[in-house]
Design a protein around this motif. Structure first.
Motif, PDB file in Angstrom:
ATOM      1  N   ALA A 175     -40.057  48.088 -12.589  1.00  0.00           N
ATOM      2  CA  ALA A 175     -39.398  46.875 -13.040  1.00  0.00           C
ATOM      3  C   ALA A 175     -39.190  45.940 -11.778  1.00  0.00           C
ATOM      4  CB  ALA A 175     -38.354  47.206 -13.696  1.00  0.00           C
ATOM      5  N   GLU A 176     -39.205  44.625 -12.132  1.00  0.00           N
ATOM      6  CA  GLU A 176     -38.567  43.851 -10.960  1.00  0.00           C
ATOM      7  C   GLU A 176     -37.483  42.920 -11.492  1.00  0.00           C
ATOM      8  OE1 GLU A 176     -41.648  41.189  -9.664  1.00  0.00           O
ATOM      9  OE2 GLU A 176     -42.928  42.908  -8.485  1.00  0.00           O
ATOM     10  N   ILE A 177     -36.440  42.872 -11.152  1.00  0.00           N
ATOM     11  CA  ILE A 177     -35.182  42.220 -11.273  1.00  0.00           C
ATOM     12  C   ILE A 177     -34.697  41.266 -10.471  1.00  0.00           C
ATOM     13  CG2 ILE A 177     -32.925  42.605 -12.306  1.00  0.00           C
ATOM     14  CD1 ILE A 177     -33.593  45.328 -13.163  1.00  0.00           C
ATOM     15  N   ARG A 178     -34.635  39.938 -10.768  1.00  0.00           N
ATOM     16  CA  ARG A 178     -33.885  38.691  -9.871  1.00  0.00           C
ATOM     17  C   ARG A 178     -32.777  38.679 -10.411  1.00  0.00           C
ATOM     18  NH1 ARG A 178     -39.636  38.231 -10.158  1.00  0.00           N
ATOM     19  NH2 ARG A 178     -40.705  37.612  -7.963  1.00  0.00           N
ATOM     20  N   HIS A 179     -31.904  38.160  -9.527  1.00  0.00           N
ATOM     21  CA  HIS A 179     -30.595  37.726  -9.881  1.00  0.00           C
ATOM     22  C   HIS A 179     -29.829  36.902  -8.999  1.00  0.00           C
ATOM     23  CE1 HIS A 179     -26.207  39.760 -11.336  1.00  0.00           C
ATOM     24  NE2 HIS A 179     -26.589  38.569 -11.636  1.00  0.00           N
ATOM     25  N   ASN A 180     -29.085  35.946  -9.344  1.00  0.00           N
ATOM     26  CA  ASN A 180     -28.675  34.927  -8.461  1.00  0.00           C
ATOM     27  C   ASN A 180     -27.134  34.589  -9.182  1.00  0.00           C
ATOM     28  OD1 ASN A 180     -30.532  33.291  -6.665  1.00  0.00           O
ATOM     29  ND2 ASN A 180     -31.988  33.917  -8.354  1.00  0.00           N
ATOM     30  N   ILE A 181     -26.201  34.579  -8.385  1.00  0.00           N
ATOM     31  CA  ILE A 181     -24.952  34.139  -8.779  1.00  0.00           C
ATOM     32  C   ILE A 181     -24.365  32.935  -7.761  1.00  0.00           C
ATOM     33  CG2 ILE A 181     -22.444  35.009  -8.947  1.00  0.00           C
ATOM     34  CD1 ILE A 181     -23.639  37.820  -9.310  1.00  0.00           C
ATOM     35  N   TYR A 182     -23.991  31.806  -8.201  1.00  0.00           N
ATOM     36  CA  TYR A 182     -23.370  30.911  -7.658  1.00  0.00           C
ATOM     37  C   TYR A 182     -21.932  30.797  -7.841  1.00  0.00           C
ATOM     38  CZ  TYR A 182     -28.086  29.216  -7.237  1.00  0.00           C
ATOM     39  OH  TYR A 182     -29.365  29.201  -6.717  1.00  0.00           O
ATOM     40  N   TRP A 183     -21.119  30.790  -6.869  1.00  0.00           N
ATOM     41  CA  TRP A 183     -19.589  30.905  -6.965  1.00  0.00           C
ATOM     42  C   TRP A 183     -18.723  29.983  -6.353  1.00  0.00           C
ATOM     43  CZ3 TRP A 183     -17.213  36.370  -5.745  1.00  0.00           C
ATOM     44  CH2 TRP A 183     -15.912  36.429  -6.167  1.00  0.00           C
ATOM     45  N   LEU A 184     -17.629  29.155  -6.979  1.00  0.00           N
ATOM     46  CA  LEU A 184     -16.839  28.279  -6.331  1.00  0.00           C
ATOM     47  C   LEU A 184     -15.518  28.609  -6.911  1.00  0.00           C
ATOM     48  CD1 LEU A 184     -16.310  25.815  -4.502  1.00  0.00           C
ATOM     49  CD2 LEU A 184     -16.414  24.454  -6.660  1.00  0.00           C
ATOM     50  N   ARG A 185     -14.715  29.014  -5.825  1.00  0.00           N
ATOM     51  CA  ARG A 185     -13.166  29.326  -6.215  1.00  0.00           C
ATOM     52  C   ARG A 185     -12.151  28.858  -5.339  1.00  0.00           C
ATOM     53  NH1 ARG A 185     -16.845  32.694  -3.258  1.00  0.00           N
ATOM     54  NH2 ARG A 185     -15.983  34.520  -2.531  1.00  0.00           N
ATOM     55  N   LEU A 186     -10.755  28.910  -5.696  1.00  0.00           N
ATOM     56  CA  LEU A 186      -9.856  28.881  -5.023  1.00  0.00           C
ATOM     57  C   LEU A 186      -9.024  30.013  -4.634  1.00  0.00           C
ATOM     58  CD1 LEU A 186      -8.131  25.393  -6.148  1.00  0.00           C
ATOM     59  CD2 LEU A 186      -8.895  25.723  -3.931  1.00  0.00           C
ATOM     60  N   VAL A 187      -8.621  30.203  -3.327  1.00  0.00           N
ATOM     61  CA  VAL A 187      -7.761  31.465  -3.384  1.00  0.00           C
ATOM     62  C   VAL A 187      -6.597  31.223  -2.690  1.00  0.00           C
ATOM     63  CG1 VAL A 187      -8.163  33.707  -2.026  1.00  0.00           C
ATOM     64  CG2 VAL A 187     -10.292  32.636  -3.095  1.00  0.00           C
ATOM     65  N   ILE A 188      -5.411  31.915  -3.481  1.00  0.00           N
ATOM     66  CA  ILE A 188      -4.086  31.399  -2.966  1.00  0.00           C
ATOM     67  C   ILE A 188      -3.580  32.999  -2.293  1.00  0.00           C
ATOM     68  CG2 ILE A 188      -2.010  30.828  -3.587  1.00  0.00           C
ATOM     69  CD1 ILE A 188      -3.086  29.444  -5.940  1.00  0.00           C
TER      70      ILE A 188
END
Length: 390
Positions: free
Chosen positions: A370-383
């Motif tokens: 198998a070939e598994i591609r995975h992308n995650i884009y993330w924008l967050r505020l950290v307090i």
């Protein structure tokens, strides 16, 4: 994630709103650090991360990748005591996730993590540490911290305990010892108990050079299947080229179940400190396990990490890696990259943006190629708001 031989480098492990990032040199889930705790006394650090993510393959599928936008909310708390001879730290955090297209996988506790950490110096010569962690997640690949192997969404947990000590025999010689126990469980998979012993003897031979003979013993118990034991005998050398550049090389033969392995236990770690950042490169060949898989895995990995402060309060981190994982009946090659921008708005509020990419090629036990591609884009505020308890 630092690789197994580099786990002695310290870092606060909470909160975990970035759990799941896997890069060489940072194979333990990414840590979000707030302001440093007070030098003396009790302190409390509540935290909160709120972010929006885009995931292009939320079920790790090769043939039918499904994408979604979702919100992640991560509250956490950390408390501790800091003094010259004693440091005590405890904390807990969890992630809640809410999906736009797949509300059936919404959950209040996508993952959770608890930590307790003790470090004591009874004398100037002796340092003792003990760490205990509990992690639970619905994305078990986050627990494959040395391989990054992706598996289906299912509940998995890990409990780990790690005591260690260092004793300075004389001004140029230090003996170290560490024991790690962990238990991995996953729904529908094999439970694994891991027992790892590391012994070392650091001897400074010149101002810029240190020799470290060492031993690593591993005993893995695969519930209902069997056990595997291995022993590695290594010799390490650390050389400081300049005050900013250090190279560590550690290698030696490894014997598994009475037979000499065809590849040695090995670690090469090069680090260079910049005026406004740092660079590192890591190669390692170690033995580990894949959560839920009833056999030993050998990993050969290469990767790097670069951190640079572009502007005051604006920092970029880049971490590519490639990891080859091999067992008796499985073989995968995993590619990773992580890019993160951090802008510190003030001492308690930060804005973060990141892109995480992974590509897995190969097969696991009983599964086709198998070939598994995975992308995650993330924008967050950290307090993060630390304060001292009077």
């Amino acid at each position: 994630m630092v690789l197994a031989p580099l786990l002695l480098f310290e870092g606060i492990l909470l909160p975990t709103d970035a759990m799941g990032q896997v890069t060489l040199g940072q194979l333990i889930p990414r840590v979000e650090k707030g302001a440093a705790p007070p030098a003396e006394g009790f302190y409390l650090t509540p935290s909160l991360s709120i972010g929006q993510l885009y995931d292009d393959n939320i079920f790790f599928s090769q043939t039918n990748p499904q994408q979604d936008f979702f919100t992640r909310i991560s509250p956490g708390i950390q408390a501790g005591y800091q003094s010259t001879p004693l440091m005590l730290l405890g904390g807990y955090t969890f992630d809640s996730e809410f999906y736009s297209k797949h509300p059936e996988i919404d959950t209040i506790q996508m993952r959770q993590r608890a930590l307790i950490k003790l470090k004591a110096m009874p004398t100037e010569l002796l340092t003792f540490s003990a760490d205990g962690t509990y992690s639970k997640t619905r994305a078990p690949w986050e627990l494959n911290t040395f391989t990054g192997v992706a598996i289906r969404r299912v509940i998995a947990d890990r409990i780990a305990f790690e005591p260690s000590m260092a004793y300075r025999l004389d001004p140029i010689t230090t003996a170290t010892g560490e024991y790690t126990f962990s238990r991995d469980r996953v729904v529908g998979g094999t439970s694994i108990n891991s027992n790892i012993v590391r012994l070392g003897f650091d001897r400074r031979i010149f101002t810029t050079d240190t020799l470290t003979p060492g031993y690593v013993g591993r005993h893995f118990e695969f519930e209902g299947v069997g056990t595997v034991t291995s022993h590695a005998f290594t010799l390490g050398w650390t050389h400081r080229f300049t005050p900013l550049t250090t190279l560590t090389i550690r290698a030696g033969p490894r014997v598994t179940e009475g037979s000499l392995d065809d590849q040695p236990e090995a670690l090469v770690y090069l680090h260079h400190r910049l005026t406004h950042g740092d660079l590192s490169l890591t190669y390692a060949n170690i033995q580990t396990t894949i959560i839920g898989q009833p056999q030993l895995a050998r990993t050969e990995s290469l990767g790097g990490s670069a951190t640079y402060e572009l502007l005051p309060y604006l920092r970029v981190t880049i971490g590519p890696a490639v990891i080859k994982v091999k067992g008796e009946t499985f073989k995968t090659t995993n590619y990773f990259s992580n890019v993160e921008l951090l802008y510190q708005l003030n001492k308690w509020l930060a804005l973060k943006a990141s892109h995480q990419f992974s590509f897995q090629q190969g097969h696991l036990l009983g599964a086709p190629e198998a070939e598994i591609r995975h992308n995650i884009y993330w924008l967050r505020l950290v307090i993060t708001y630390p304060f001292r308890l009077e």
